[in-house]
Scaffold this motif. Sequence first.
Motif, PDB file in Angstrom:
ATOM      1  N   ARG A 111      41.785   5.067  77.918  1.00 29.76           N
ATOM      2  CA  ARG A 111      41.818   5.008  76.455  1.00 29.76           C
ATOM      3  C   ARG A 111      40.653   5.775  75.841  1.00 29.76           C
ATOM      4  O   ARG A 111      40.774   6.402  74.794  1.00 29.76           O
ATOM      5  CB  ARG A 111      41.792   3.554  75.989  1.00 29.76           C
ATOM      6  N   THR A 112      39.502   5.735  76.496  1.00 29.60           N
ATOM      7  CA  THR A 112      38.325   6.426  75.972  1.00 29.60           C
ATOM      8  C   THR A 112      38.478   7.940  76.080  1.00 29.60           C
ATOM      9  O   THR A 112      38.091   8.686  75.171  1.00 29.60           O
ATOM     10  CB  THR A 112      37.070   5.975  76.734  1.00 29.60           C
ATOM     11  N   LEU A 113      39.028   8.398  77.224  1.00 33.21           N
ATOM     12  CA  LEU A 113      39.167   9.840  77.424  1.00 33.21           C
ATOM     13  C   LEU A 113      40.402  10.414  76.740  1.00 33.21           C
ATOM     14  O   LEU A 113      40.454  11.614  76.461  1.00 33.21           O
ATOM     15  CB  LEU A 113      39.243  10.152  78.922  1.00 33.21           C
ATOM     16  N   ALA A 114      41.399   9.568  76.476  1.00 36.90           N
ATOM     17  CA  ALA A 114      42.663  10.078  75.953  1.00 36.90           C
ATOM     18  C   ALA A 114      42.495  10.687  74.573  1.00 36.90           C
ATOM     19  O   ALA A 114      43.060  11.748  74.275  1.00 36.90           O
ATOM     20  CB  ALA A 114      43.705   8.961  75.914  1.00 36.90           C
ATOM     21  N   GLN A 115      41.712  10.028  73.713  1.00 35.45           N
ATOM     22  CA  GLN A 115      41.587  10.520  72.335  1.00 35.45           C
ATOM     23  C   GLN A 115      40.926  11.899  72.257  1.00 35.45           C
ATOM     24  O   GLN A 115      41.481  12.812  71.633  1.00 35.45           O
ATOM     25  CB  GLN A 115      40.838   9.509  71.475  1.00 35.45           C
ATOM     26  N   PRO A 116      39.731  12.102  72.885  1.00 38.07           N
ATOM     27  CA  PRO A 116      39.176  13.465  72.821  1.00 38.07           C
ATOM     28  C   PRO A 116      40.046  14.479  73.542  1.00 38.07           C
ATOM     29  O   PRO A 116      40.138  15.635  73.111  1.00 38.07           O
ATOM     30  CB  PRO A 116      37.806  13.323  73.482  1.00 38.07           C
ATOM     31  N   ALA A 117      40.679  14.068  74.663  1.00 38.96           N
ATOM     32  CA  ALA A 117      41.553  15.008  75.366  1.00 38.96           C
ATOM     33  C   ALA A 117      42.723  15.411  74.486  1.00 38.96           C
ATOM     34  O   ALA A 117      43.100  16.592  74.399  1.00 38.96           O
ATOM     35  CB  ALA A 117      42.056  14.385  76.670  1.00 38.96           C
ATOM     36  N   LEU A 118      43.315  14.428  73.798  1.00 34.23           N
ATOM     37  CA  LEU A 118      44.435  14.729  72.916  1.00 34.23           C
ATOM     38  C   LEU A 118      43.986  15.609  71.756  1.00 34.23           C
ATOM     39  O   LEU A 118      44.694  16.557  71.375  1.00 34.23           O
ATOM     40  CB  LEU A 118      45.036  13.419  72.390  1.00 34.23           C
ATOM     41  N   LEU A 119      42.809  15.304  71.205  1.00 39.81           N
ATOM     42  CA  LEU A 119      42.302  16.109  70.095  1.00 39.81           C
ATOM     43  C   LEU A 119      42.072  17.555  70.530  1.00 39.81           C
ATOM     44  O   LEU A 119      42.455  18.503  69.831  1.00 39.81           O
ATOM     45  CB  LEU A 119      41.002  15.494  69.563  1.00 39.81           C
ATOM     46  N   LEU A 120      41.433  17.726  71.697  1.00 38.00           N
ATOM     47  CA  LEU A 120      41.194  19.081  72.185  1.00 38.00           C
ATOM     48  C   LEU A 120      42.504  19.807  72.467  1.00 38.00           C
ATOM     49  O   LEU A 120      42.639  21.008  72.200  1.00 38.00           O
ATOM     50  CB  LEU A 120      40.332  19.033  73.449  1.00 38.00           C
ATOM     51  N   ALA A 121      43.489  19.066  73.010  1.00 30.49           N
ATOM     52  CA  ALA A 121      44.786  19.685  73.291  1.00 30.49           C
ATOM     53  C   ALA A 121      45.474  20.128  72.005  1.00 30.49           C
ATOM     54  O   ALA A 121      46.056  21.217  71.927  1.00 30.49           O
ATOM     55  CB  ALA A 121      45.671  18.711  74.066  1.00 30.49           C
ATOM     56  N   VAL A 122      45.395  19.264  70.994  1.00 29.70           N
ATOM     57  CA  VAL A 122      46.016  19.620  69.713  1.00 29.70           C
ATOM     58  C   VAL A 122      45.342  20.848  69.118  1.00 29.70           C
ATOM     59  O   VAL A 122      46.006  21.778  68.627  1.00 29.70           O
ATOM     60  CB  VAL A 122      45.946  18.424  68.742  1.00 29.70           C
ATOM     61  N   LEU A 123      43.999  20.868  69.156  1.00 32.90           N
ATOM     62  CA  LEU A 123      43.282  22.026  68.630  1.00 32.90           C
ATOM     63  C   LEU A 123      43.644  23.293  69.406  1.00 32.90           C
ATOM     64  O   LEU A 123      43.791  24.376  68.828  1.00 32.90           O
ATOM     65  CB  LEU A 123      41.774  21.784  68.699  1.00 32.90           C
ATOM     66  N   ALA A 124      43.774  23.156  70.738  1.00 32.01           N
ATOM     67  CA  ALA A 124      44.135  24.319  71.549  1.00 32.01           C
ATOM     68  C   ALA A 124      45.536  24.816  71.205  1.00 32.01           C
ATOM     69  O   ALA A 124      45.770  26.029  71.096  1.00 32.01           O
ATOM     70  CB  ALA A 124      44.044  23.961  73.035  1.00 32.01           C
ATOM     71  N   VAL A 125      46.469  23.881  71.038  1.00 30.40           N
ATOM     72  CA  VAL A 125      47.841  24.277  70.692  1.00 30.40           C
ATOM     73  C   VAL A 125      47.868  24.978  69.334  1.00 30.40           C
ATOM     74  O   VAL A 125      48.528  26.006  69.152  1.00 30.40           O
ATOM     75  CB  VAL A 125      48.766  23.050  70.707  1.00 30.40           C
TER      76      VAL A 125
END
Length: 676
Positions: free
Chosen positions: A8-22
């Motif tokens: 849960r802790t890593l999912a949010q920044p990972a998702l944010l970075l993925a969204v920014l990358a997309v």
Amino acid sequence: MSIGLRIRTLAQPALLLAVLAVVACIVGVDQIQSGFRQLEEDELLRARARARRVLEKHFASEMLRARDWAEWDDAANWLDGRNAGFPASNLTDSTLSVLEEDLLVYWNRGLAILGSLSRDSMAKRELERDLRYQVSLGQFPSSGFLRSGSDLYVATLREVKSSNGESARHGWLGMAHKVDRKMLESLSEDLQCRVWISPAGTADTSGRSHFVGDDSAVVGIPLVIEGGAGATLQLGLGRPLHKLGLQASRRFVFHFTGASLSFVALALFLLERLVLSRLHRLTTGVDRIREEGAAAPPVVDPRIDEIGELSRRIDEMVAAMRRSQTELAAALDEAQTANRARVNFLASMTHELRTPLNGVIGLTEYVLKTERDAESREALELSRGAALGLLETINGVLEFARLEKGVVELVLDEADLEAVVVEPVKVLASVAAKKRIVIQIEVDPALPRLVRIDSARLRQILNNLVGNAIKFTEQGSVRVRVVKLGGVGGVVNVGFEVVDTGVGIPANRLDAIFEPFEQADPETAIKFGGTGLGLTIAGRMVRAMGGAIKVESQLGQGSRFRFELSLDVADAKSLVSPLTTRRTINVRLLAVDNGVREMMEQILSQMNLRSEVVEPKLAKRSYGSGHLVVLDSQALLENHELASLPPAANILVLADAEHVREFRIHLMAYRYELVP
């Protein structure tokens, strides 16, 4: 630290970075493709410009060829009748082949044909006529497209003059050749692409570019056609720039995705190593505090940063919690004891006060029944009124004490919702009549006949709301509305509303009026009196029944209280339904009071009955025995039209708006009398 918390802790920044990358990837691809699209559009514009230049060059060549034959002294003399041998030596069969034309024609000054050559004798006459018509319009010198019959030609027209070009006009020369495959192949060779002409109705003549798949594009060049509808010169081009754009986009996506994944993986690794391991210790310490409370061991993080500061603050919080826990428990016990004592005192005192007060009221009423002089009777009436007011206050305090103790037991039974609403309003009608306030009751005819509800509680709620409305209204009206708001299955949603034209409530006091012993403002409390418990009791009872009271108000314009309840349906038949009779019911309304008239008209409309409004004090009207005549009390006193009613006429007199329910019942009974 648990795996779930770590994810849960890593999912949010990972998702944010993925969204920014997309998003960055989409923007980058869009920019690349936009650039290549612009390059492609520029290339198509250049192709269109080249095509126009090639056409202009072709027309210029035609003009030069025609000039040689038009500004020729031999031809000018022949047209003037001085060179009779010109046709025999120049207008031969080989002339058209040399000129690469399909038609050559000379006209004199009167536009009469002096000589012509044509490859197609069938189309010669029509083509000559179309060329002569263009000459008559003044379309010379010119070279362009001409529609003749079903064929398209390149036609050139020039004046025939002497070789110096300055003499007067001797006639005209017309030349034309058909737009055929040979010409289109010549254009294709010059433009290095496939060329064809689309007639009107078969292609877009706007000149826009059309993309046909990823490999080819069509560029249209509008053509002006004399003597017919326009056409379009179509250029079939390849799309090499589009292919390059697709390849560049794919390479960008591939490299950008690899770089983004590497960056995300590195960022998550650093987050795991520098933050999550310390959060693990902090989370474990917080979990122990949650489970053990003040007895939990301290949370220790030696680093001097935000997480370390948070751990120290948590330790200070636990220490403060240990110190205050004992004090809080003692204060809570003391407060609960005091509250129980207060509630018990209120309940016992109001109960004890009510018994002797009822005796005082009863004895006062008994004495009032005996003969007394006016002064004694007035004193007793004042005493009785004061006692009733005190009893009302005591009853309110007693009910409030019960609600404070949580004693709200709902007793649900089957009840006529309309009767439950009308009864408490009727009780207060005499108070409203003394203040000359009109009370209006509107019950939605679509409501079911019977519902399951705590009738006593609903009456008490309406009694408090309507009583308050009458108390704070000096003039105007109080309107009580009950409407159906919907429902599913065996449940109906019913909306209740009490609207007055009274003094209103300040906007900053709309929430406070539902608090115990609170009123709108001190002046209102002094002028109108009361304990300030009516709305408190009504609000808590509505909450106990599953609703919530809402209020809207403006100073000097009145207030609107409303709430909604979900009730079980006991009898789904509606209160009012259209009447069906074998005989027509004709109802004539003689009403002076507008409110009574409007309510009667609404009921007649709901029951599907025809009605006619008769204005009082107007011309006499004839009545038949089949009429039902309805009057209000004021019309009965003021109108002299009753003398014209036949003996068999049916008459119904309504005293005021409170008798509308009886009016509907009378109509139902009257309907049964008409059915054989």
